[in-house]
Design an enzyme around this catalytic site. Structure first.
Site, PDB file in Angstrom:
ATOM      1  N   ARG A   2       0.586  -1.182  -0.053  1.00  0.00           N
ATOM      2  CA  ARG A   2      -0.078  -0.019  -0.095  1.00  0.00           C
ATOM      3  C   ARG A   2       1.075   1.093   0.176  1.00  0.00           C
ATOM      4  NH1 ARG A   2      -2.360   0.156   6.081  1.00  0.00           N
ATOM      5  NH2 ARG A   2      -0.511   0.542   7.211  1.00  0.00           N
ATOM      6  N   GLU A  62      -7.785   4.066  14.875  1.00  0.00           N
ATOM      7  CA  GLU A  62      -7.261   2.873  15.055  1.00  0.00           C
ATOM      8  C   GLU A  62      -6.914   2.977  16.496  1.00  0.00           C
ATOM      9  OE1 GLU A  62      -4.971   1.468  11.963  1.00  0.00           O
ATOM     10  OE2 GLU A  62      -6.235   2.506  10.381  1.00  0.00           O
ATOM     11  N   GLN A  92      -2.608 -10.721   8.930  1.00  0.00           N
ATOM     12  CA  GLN A  92      -3.195 -11.622   9.529  1.00  0.00           C
ATOM     13  C   GLN A  92      -2.894 -12.013  10.941  1.00  0.00           C
ATOM     14  OE1 GLN A  92      -1.334 -15.929   8.003  1.00  0.00           O
ATOM     15  NE2 GLN A  92      -1.590 -14.646   6.280  1.00  0.00           N
ATOM     16  N   MET A  93      -1.820 -11.596  11.376  1.00  0.00           N
ATOM     17  CA  MET A  93      -1.293 -11.712  12.526  1.00  0.00           C
ATOM     18  C   MET A  93      -1.659 -10.416  13.429  1.00  0.00           C
ATOM     19  SD  MET A  93      -0.215 -14.624  12.949  1.00  0.00           S
ATOM     20  CE  MET A  93       0.582 -14.752  14.529  1.00  0.00           C
ATOM     21  N   HIS A  94      -2.364  -9.578  12.979  1.00  0.00           N
ATOM     22  CA  HIS A  94      -3.008  -8.284  13.613  1.00  0.00           C
ATOM     23  C   HIS A  94      -4.123  -8.696  14.551  1.00  0.00           C
ATOM     24  CE1 HIS A  94      -4.024  -4.330  14.825  1.00  0.00           C
ATOM     25  NE2 HIS A  94      -3.001  -3.921  14.054  1.00  0.00           N
ATOM     26  N   TRP A 147       3.527  -5.748  12.870  1.00  0.00           N
ATOM     27  CA  TRP A 147       4.549  -5.220  12.196  1.00  0.00           C
ATOM     28  C   TRP A 147       5.517  -4.671  13.110  1.00  0.00           C
ATOM     29  CZ3 TRP A 147       4.477  -0.599  14.632  1.00  0.00           C
ATOM     30  CH2 TRP A 147       3.287  -0.142  15.324  1.00  0.00           C
ATOM     31  N   ASN A 174      -5.416   7.235   3.692  1.00  0.00           N
ATOM     32  CA  ASN A 174      -5.126   6.271   5.094  1.00  0.00           C
ATOM     33  C   ASN A 174      -3.670   6.714   5.458  1.00  0.00           C
ATOM     34  OD1 ASN A 174      -6.106   4.260   7.027  1.00  0.00           O
ATOM     35  ND2 ASN A 174      -4.018   3.610   6.432  1.00  0.00           N
ATOM     36  N   GLU A 175      -3.575   7.273   6.542  1.00  0.00           N
ATOM     37  CA  GLU A 175      -2.179   7.489   7.318  1.00  0.00           C
ATOM     38  C   GLU A 175      -1.099   7.831   6.392  1.00  0.00           C
ATOM     39  OE1 GLU A 175      -2.397   3.608  10.275  1.00  0.00           O
ATOM     40  OE2 GLU A 175      -1.321   3.466   8.510  1.00  0.00           O
ATOM     41  N   CYS A 192       3.356   8.558  -5.752  1.00  0.00           N
ATOM     42  CA  CYS A 192       4.108   9.972  -5.288  1.00  0.00           C
ATOM     43  C   CYS A 192       2.978  10.873  -5.307  1.00  0.00           C
ATOM     44  CB  CYS A 192       4.858  10.079  -6.711  1.00  0.00           C
ATOM     45  SG  CYS A 192       5.833  11.713  -6.512  1.00  0.00           S
TER      46      CYS A 192
END
Length: 641
Positions: A108, A319, A368-370, A327, A146-147, A112
């Protein structure tokens, strides 16, 4: 008793789940007590699978399902995740890193900010969404992108950035490029340009680039983020009166959030206390061990207070970490009770909404591990039960009033850019300097506000700290001085004029400070000098010559002055100093100006509102405090005396 004025929410991705699960999810969200649900910010490939072939029917059904269940929807624009067909259309839209390598497709934020073709493509999808959903009663807020800046994606060294940078410089300096040459000092090393088309980007140079060049590029890049965001907000406002939000991140400082905030109604940020402790909070190894499952006691509060300033007081947590993330260098489980503590701390600092990321843990792809509030099999995860406890407590609580602050810190994203360009010592950052002073105020039990270049009213504070602001205008200093607060100026404030040039009469360029900085030394992290009476100075130390009418305010044990009290009454602190030294420095000053404070136990923090106090224990052990025993992750809420 007024009903509580704070809400809970979650982030949801209907495209990730079977449609027959949407209704069940929506009903369970309502039963949990959630008010808000954010959707859409990563769904471009499903909304527009091919150029100009839109697929909104599934999205219509998702919005209807969630809205009819009673949820208010935050609709995110999907521009952080352009699909493959956009890349094929604009293969040069990818950002390039400082070594000229593309930030490629496959995750993601692969764009630029300067690419005009991509900007136009973003405008089309945002307009389609706004046209279709601008008057939809279930869409109660919007989120842009987003972010911004996450994953080091603000700065790009692409050809689009080069062309836009050259045009930006031409607008600033006009027809005569010699004005730029003079202001940048390009006579040094024969760096003079004959035209704007000769000016490169400040990367891939043999040694460091001209700091004026590098800072100009940072300023340009920041402006590109602002205009990129503005394109979206202007389109949305043509069709919707719902508030517009962006979700900023922790310690992302390479663009000016205050400038972006000028086009928003509400600022929000994404709070991941455990991940941030390990990868960006600046904690020592000892602190990482102590707070491994709780997070840094000040990092979240710092951003709560900072983002409260970005949109004039309105802010959310978009969030909130509900469990282990995926991460960080390591991803521990939160200590039981910490999800509840983080949520309440945000509310105590003025958040209108805390939204948990995410509703259900996804069983595929990068995150998937979040953790989510639900496990992949839809069973409640530990964070679910803490969110439910918060909702029950909110329902039984009075309305949370605003906080009142006696102290403020001036925050300047441009100063952060200047420190990044010219740190003068390894690891020296503006953020860490500001964080040192913020942490000291928190250790002394104080509320803290952030003020900035666009702040209109500086009154009401007893003390304002302006540290590290390398470029600061005389007009801004005058406006801050009208506050009648005690002013603390700090190392490097007013150290440069124009474009990274040392003032001819020596720093600081502050009309309230007549003492002069003769030289600067920076020291390795393992070298420091003792302060009289307590603490150590190091990292960055200015050699100061006192004005005849100034007096020493703080000295090293070797007699060197590191803080002055000027004839104007302001304090100039000429060194970065450790927490013991800063705490003693401010305790002395607070006593002189009759500002009440309370030294807090390690890991315990206090936030006061107009009518009550919140006490938070970030420790993993029982702590004795002035108000009694506090258990791990404990929250105590008291009437304010």
């Amino acid at each position: 008793m007024k009903p509580n004025n704070r809400e809970l929410g979650t982030c949801y991705y209907p495209e990730h789940w079977p449609e027959d699960l949407w209704q069940t999810d929506a009903e369970q969200m309502i039963n949990l007590g959630l008010k808000w649900v954010r959707i859409g910010e990563f769904s471009w490939s499903r909304l527009e699978p091919k150029e100009n072939e839109f697929s909104f029917e599934w999205f219509d059904r998702a919005i209807k399902t969630l809205g009819e269940a009673g949820l208010s929807i935050i609709l995110g624009t999907p521009t952080a995740t352009p699909p493959t067909w956009v890349i094929k259309k604009f293969p040069d839209m990818l950002a390039l890193d400082a070594d000229g390598r593309p930030r490629g497709f496959g995750s993601r934020r692969h764009y630029c900010f300067s690419h005009e073709g991509y900007r136009n493509q973003c405008s089309k999808i945002v307009r389609k969404l706004a046209e279709r959903y601008g008057s939809n009663p279930y869409i109660q807020a919007w989120q842009t992108d987003n972010e911004y800046g996450c994953h080091d994606t603000t700065i790009s060294y692409s050809s689009s950035a080069l062309n836009s940078f050259q045009s930006w410089l031409a607008k600033i300096y006009g027809n005569d490029v010699n004005k730029l040459n003079e202001e940048w000092g390009n006579v040094f090393w024969s760096m003079e340009y004959q035209g704007y088309d000769e000016i490169p980007l400040p990367n891939l140079t043999v040694t460091e680039p001209n700091p004026a060049h590098a800072l100009a590029f940072r300023r340009f890049t920041s402006s590109q983020v602002t205009t990129f965001n503005r394109i979206q907000t202007q389109i949305i406002r043509e069709y919707s009166s719902a508030p517009i939000i962006h979700n900023f991140m922790g310690r992302i400082t390479d663009f000016d959030h205050f400038d972006v905030g000028e086009d928003l109604d509400i600022a929000s940020w994404d709070s991941y206390p455990l991940g941030f402790l390990l990868d960006r909070a600046g904690a020592t190894e000892t602190e990482k061990n102590i707070f491994l499952r709780q997070g840094d006691p000040d990092f979240q509060a710092f951003h709560h207070d900072l983002y409260r300033a970005v949109c004039g007081g309105r802010w959310w947590v978009m969030e909130q970490q509900p469990g282990p993330v995926n991460w960080a260098p390591y991803n521990p489980e939160p200590l039981p009770g910490m999800v509840r503590l983080w949520t309440w701390e945000a509310f105590a600092h003025g958040a209108e909404t805390v939204s948990y990321f995410r509703w259900r843990q996804v069983p595929f792809a990068q995150e998937q591990m979040h953790s989510g509030l639900l496990q992949p099999n839809s069973a409640p995860a530990p964070g679910y039960f803490e969110a439910r406890q918060v909702k029950e407590e909110l329902d039984a609580s009075p309305e949370i009033s605003n906080g009142l602050s006696d102290v403020a810190i001036y925050f300047d994203y441009d100063a952060d850019a200047a420190w990044n360009v010219q740190p003068t010592g390894e690891g020296l950052t503006y953020f860490q300097l500001i964080m040192d002073h913020y942490r000291t105020f928190r250790r002394l039990g104080l509320n803290v506000d952030f003020v900035h270049k666009n702040t209109e009213d500086f009154s009401g504070y007893k003390l304002i700290s302006v540290v590290g602001a390398i470029h600061i205008s005389s007009d801004l200093i005058s406006r801050i001085a009208t506050s009648m607060a005690t002013l603390v100026f700090g190392p490097r404030t007013g150290a440069r004029v124009g474009n990274m040039q040392i003032p001819k009469n020596l720093p600081p360029q502050i009309n309230l400070v007549k003492s002069r900085i003769l030289r600067v030394e920076t020291l390795p992290s393992n070298v420091s000098l003792e302060i009289d009476p307590v603490g150590r100075a190091g990292r960055y130390i200015e050699i100061i010559k006192l004005d005849n009418n100034a007096s020493p305010y703080l000295k090293l044990k070797n007699g060197q002055v590191i803080a002055t009290k000027e004839e104007s009454g302001v304090i100039y602190l000429a060194s970065m100093i450790d927490q013991k030294g800063l705490t003693a420095f401010y305790q002395k000053l607070f006593k002189e100006i009759k500002l009440d404070f309370l030294l807090m136990p390690d890991g315990v923090r206090r936030r006061s509102t107009e009518i009550e106090e919140f006490w938070f224990n970030y420790n993993n052990k029982v702590v004795q405090t002035k108000i009694g025993e506090m258990k791990p992750a404990d929250i105590i809420r008291l009437p304010r005396v």
